[in-house]
Design a protein around this motif. Structure first.
Motif, PDB file in Angstrom:
ATOM      1  N   GLU A 169       8.218   4.335   7.169  1.00 15.05           N
ATOM      2  CA  GLU A 169       7.948   4.499   5.734  1.00 15.05           C
ATOM      3  C   GLU A 169       6.636   3.794   5.432  1.00 15.05           C
ATOM      4  OE1 GLU A 169      10.011   2.007   2.679  1.00 15.05           O
ATOM      5  OE2 GLU A 169      10.767   3.965   2.036  1.00 15.05           O
ATOM      6  N   LEU A 170       5.688   4.557   4.867  1.00 14.88           N
ATOM      7  CA  LEU A 170       4.357   4.033   4.597  1.00 14.88           C
ATOM      8  C   LEU A 170       4.059   4.065   3.102  1.00 14.88           C
ATOM      9  CD1 LEU A 170       2.503   5.801   7.555  1.00 14.88           C
ATOM     10  CD2 LEU A 170       3.266   3.420   7.424  1.00 14.88           C
ATOM     11  N   PRO A 171       3.080   3.265   2.659  1.00 15.10           N
ATOM     12  CA  PRO A 171       2.755   3.195   1.229  1.00 15.10           C
ATOM     13  C   PRO A 171       1.956   4.402   0.750  1.00 15.10           C
ATOM     14  CG  PRO A 171       1.196   1.885   2.458  1.00 15.10           C
ATOM     15  CD  PRO A 171       2.218   2.400   3.463  1.00 15.10           C
ATOM     16  N   GLU A 172       1.801   4.477  -0.542  1.00 21.41           N
ATOM     17  CA  GLU A 172       0.954   5.512  -1.155  1.00 21.41           C
ATOM     18  C   GLU A 172      -0.523   5.166  -0.945  1.00 21.41           C
ATOM     19  OE1 GLU A 172       1.947   8.216  -3.160  1.00 21.41           O
ATOM     20  OE2 GLU A 172       3.993   7.768  -2.531  1.00 21.41           O
ATOM     21  N   VAL A 173      -1.343   6.177  -0.736  1.00 20.49           N
ATOM     22  CA  VAL A 173      -2.790   5.979  -0.691  1.00 20.49           C
ATOM     23  C   VAL A 173      -3.222   5.453  -2.061  1.00 20.49           C
ATOM     24  CG1 VAL A 173      -5.015   7.166  -0.514  1.00 20.49           C
ATOM     25  CG2 VAL A 173      -3.160   7.726   1.070  1.00 20.49           C
ATOM     26  N   GLY A 174      -4.118   4.491  -2.048  1.00 30.80           N
ATOM     27  CA  GLY A 174      -4.589   3.882  -3.285  1.00 30.80           C
ATOM     28  C   GLY A 174      -3.905   2.565  -3.620  1.00 30.80           C
ATOM     29  N   ARG A 175      -2.814   2.276  -2.948  1.00 31.61           N
ATOM     30  CA  ARG A 175      -2.107   1.022  -3.209  1.00 31.61           C
ATOM     31  C   ARG A 175      -2.945  -0.167  -2.738  1.00 31.61           C
ATOM     32  NH1 ARG A 175       3.749  -0.827  -0.787  1.00 31.61           N
ATOM     33  NH2 ARG A 175       3.597  -2.982  -1.470  1.00 31.61           N
ATOM     34  N   THR A 176      -2.968  -1.197  -3.560  1.00 31.42           N
ATOM     35  CA  THR A 176      -3.666  -2.432  -3.218  1.00 31.42           C
ATOM     36  C   THR A 176      -2.660  -3.421  -2.659  1.00 31.42           C
ATOM     37  OG1 THR A 176      -5.276  -2.045  -4.978  1.00 31.42           O
ATOM     38  CG2 THR A 176      -5.096  -4.293  -4.143  1.00 31.42           C
ATOM     39  N   GLY A 200      -6.416  -5.626   0.800  1.00 31.74           N
ATOM     40  CA  GLY A 200      -7.252  -4.444   0.713  1.00 31.74           C
ATOM     41  C   GLY A 200      -6.535  -3.279   0.077  1.00 31.74           C
ATOM     42  N   GLU A 201      -7.206  -2.139   0.089  1.00 32.24           N
ATOM     43  CA  GLU A 201      -6.673  -0.912  -0.498  1.00 32.24           C
ATOM     44  C   GLU A 201      -6.366   0.095   0.603  1.00 32.24           C
ATOM     45  OE1 GLU A 201      -8.113   2.862  -3.261  1.00 32.24           O
ATOM     46  OE2 GLU A 201      -9.430   1.139  -3.023  1.00 32.24           O
ATOM     47  N   VAL A 202      -5.201   0.706   0.519  1.00 38.96           N
ATOM     48  CA  VAL A 202      -4.819   1.744   1.468  1.00 38.96           C
ATOM     49  C   VAL A 202      -5.646   2.987   1.157  1.00 38.96           C
ATOM     50  CG1 VAL A 202      -2.939   3.201   2.320  1.00 38.96           C
ATOM     51  CG2 VAL A 202      -2.466   0.822   1.651  1.00 38.96           C
ATOM     52  N   VAL A 203      -6.470   3.411   2.118  1.00 39.99           N
ATOM     53  CA  VAL A 203      -7.319   4.584   1.902  1.00 39.99           C
ATOM     54  C   VAL A 203      -6.805   5.817   2.637  1.00 39.99           C
ATOM     55  CG1 VAL A 203      -9.384   3.268   1.321  1.00 39.99           C
ATOM     56  CG2 VAL A 203      -8.958   3.894   3.708  1.00 39.99           C
ATOM     57  N   GLU A 236       1.614  -8.997   2.554  1.00 42.88           N
ATOM     58  CA  GLU A 236       2.518  -8.239   1.687  1.00 42.88           C
ATOM     59  C   GLU A 236       3.176  -7.114   2.489  1.00 42.88           C
ATOM     60  OE1 GLU A 236       2.358  -5.468  -2.357  1.00 42.88           O
ATOM     61  OE2 GLU A 236       0.635  -6.723  -1.851  1.00 42.88           O
ATOM     62  N   VAL A 237       4.443  -6.858   2.201  1.00 49.28           N
ATOM     63  CA  VAL A 237       5.150  -5.761   2.862  1.00 49.28           C
ATOM     64  C   VAL A 237       4.544  -4.440   2.393  1.00 49.28           C
ATOM     65  CG1 VAL A 237       7.378  -4.578   3.076  1.00 49.28           C
ATOM     66  CG2 VAL A 237       7.292  -7.082   3.101  1.00 49.28           C
ATOM     67  N   PHE A 238       4.173  -3.579   3.351  1.00 53.24           N
ATOM     68  CA  PHE A 238       3.621  -2.275   2.970  1.00 53.24           C
ATOM     69  C   PHE A 238       4.511  -1.112   3.389  1.00 53.24           C
ATOM     70  CE2 PHE A 238       1.449  -2.729   7.158  1.00 53.24           C
ATOM     71  CZ  PHE A 238       1.692  -1.484   7.716  1.00 53.24           C
ATOM     72  N   GLY A 239       5.572  -1.398   4.115  1.00 48.83           N
ATOM     73  CA  GLY A 239       6.462  -0.326   4.537  1.00 48.83           C
ATOM     74  C   GLY A 239       7.537  -0.847   5.461  1.00 48.83           C
ATOM     75  N   MET A 286      -0.873   3.241  11.598  1.00 49.26           N
ATOM     76  CA  MET A 286      -0.058   3.473  10.397  1.00 49.26           C
ATOM     77  C   MET A 286      -0.870   3.687   9.131  1.00 49.26           C
ATOM     78  SD  MET A 286       3.014   0.929  11.285  1.00 49.26           S
ATOM     79  CE  MET A 286       3.988   1.300  12.735  1.00 49.26           C
ATOM     80  N   ILE A 287      -1.762   2.752   8.837  1.00 53.64           N
ATOM     81  CA  ILE A 287      -2.585   2.883   7.627  1.00 53.64           C
ATOM     82  C   ILE A 287      -4.038   2.545   7.949  1.00 53.64           C
ATOM     83  CG2 ILE A 287      -0.699   2.371   6.031  1.00 53.64           C
ATOM     84  CD1 ILE A 287      -1.855  -0.477   5.704  1.00 53.64           C
ATOM     85  N   LYS A 288      -4.930   3.063   7.102  1.00 54.60           N
ATOM     86  CA  LYS A 288      -6.320   2.623   7.102  1.00 54.60           C
ATOM     87  C   LYS A 288      -6.499   1.818   5.822  1.00 54.60           C
ATOM     88  CE  LYS A 288      -9.655   5.472   8.500  1.00 54.60           C
ATOM     89  NZ  LYS A 288     -10.404   6.763   8.673  1.00 54.60           N
TER      90      LYS A 288
END
Length: 127
Positions: free
Chosen positions: A45-52, A77-80, A57-60, A103-105
Motif C-alpha cells: 500500500e503506497l501513498p497518493e502522489v503529491g503527499r508531503t 519530501g513530496e511523493v512525486v 513518517e509512515v507512508f504505507g 516504491m516511491i520517488k
C-alpha cells in the motif's frame, strides 16, 4: 548474505534511498535484507502522489506471508511518483528490491545526513 550496494544510502528502518536522474528526487524502497526477513510480499500500500512526508513518517504498508509492516519515509519530501507495477506485481520487491521493486520517488526537502552508508548499514544488520 544480503546485497548491500555502495551507491545507496540506508535507514535503520531498512529503507534505501537511490538518486534518480532528476535533481533532488530519490527512489525509496526496502532493502534486500528487509525483503528477505519479510518473506514473499503479497501486497504493498503506497501513498497518493503529491503527499508531503516528514522524515520517519509512515507512508504505507507492506504485507508478506509472514507479517504486515509499516513503511517509513527516510527523508522529508513530496511523493512525486509511486511504483504502480507493485499493484499487480508485489513480488518485484522480493526479486528486484533495488531496481523494479522501488516504491516511491520522493522530491527531498530535508537533510540527508542521518542516512547510513553501505558499511554502516552492513554493521547494523550484522554483515
Amino acid at each position: 548474505m544480503s546485497e548491500i550496494r555502495s551507491e545507496l544510502q540506508y535507514t535503520k528502518d531498512h529503507e534505501y534511498v537511490r538518486a534518480s536522474d532528476e535533481d533532488g528526487v530519490f527512489y525509496v524502497g526496502i532493502t534486500d535484507y528487509a525483503q528477505g526477513e519479510l518473506g514473499d510480499v503479497v501486497y504493498v500500500e503506497l501513498p497518493e502522489v503529491g503527499r508531503t512526508l516528514d522524515a520517519h513518517e509512515v507512508f504505507g504498508t507492506i504485507e508478506a506471508v509472514k507479517a504486515v509492516s509499516e513503511l517509513y519515509s527516510p527523508l522529508a519530501g513530496e511523493v512525486v511518483e509511486i511504483n504502480g507495477r507493485l499493484d499487480g506485481e508485489p513480488a518485484l520487491v522480493n526479486s528486484d528490491p533495488y531496481g523494479d521493486g522501488w516504491m516511491i520517488k520522493l522530491r527531498v526537502t530535508g537533510d540527508r545526513s542521518a542516512l547510513l552508508d553501505s558499511s554502516a548499514y552492513a554493521s547494523l544488520i550484522g554483515e
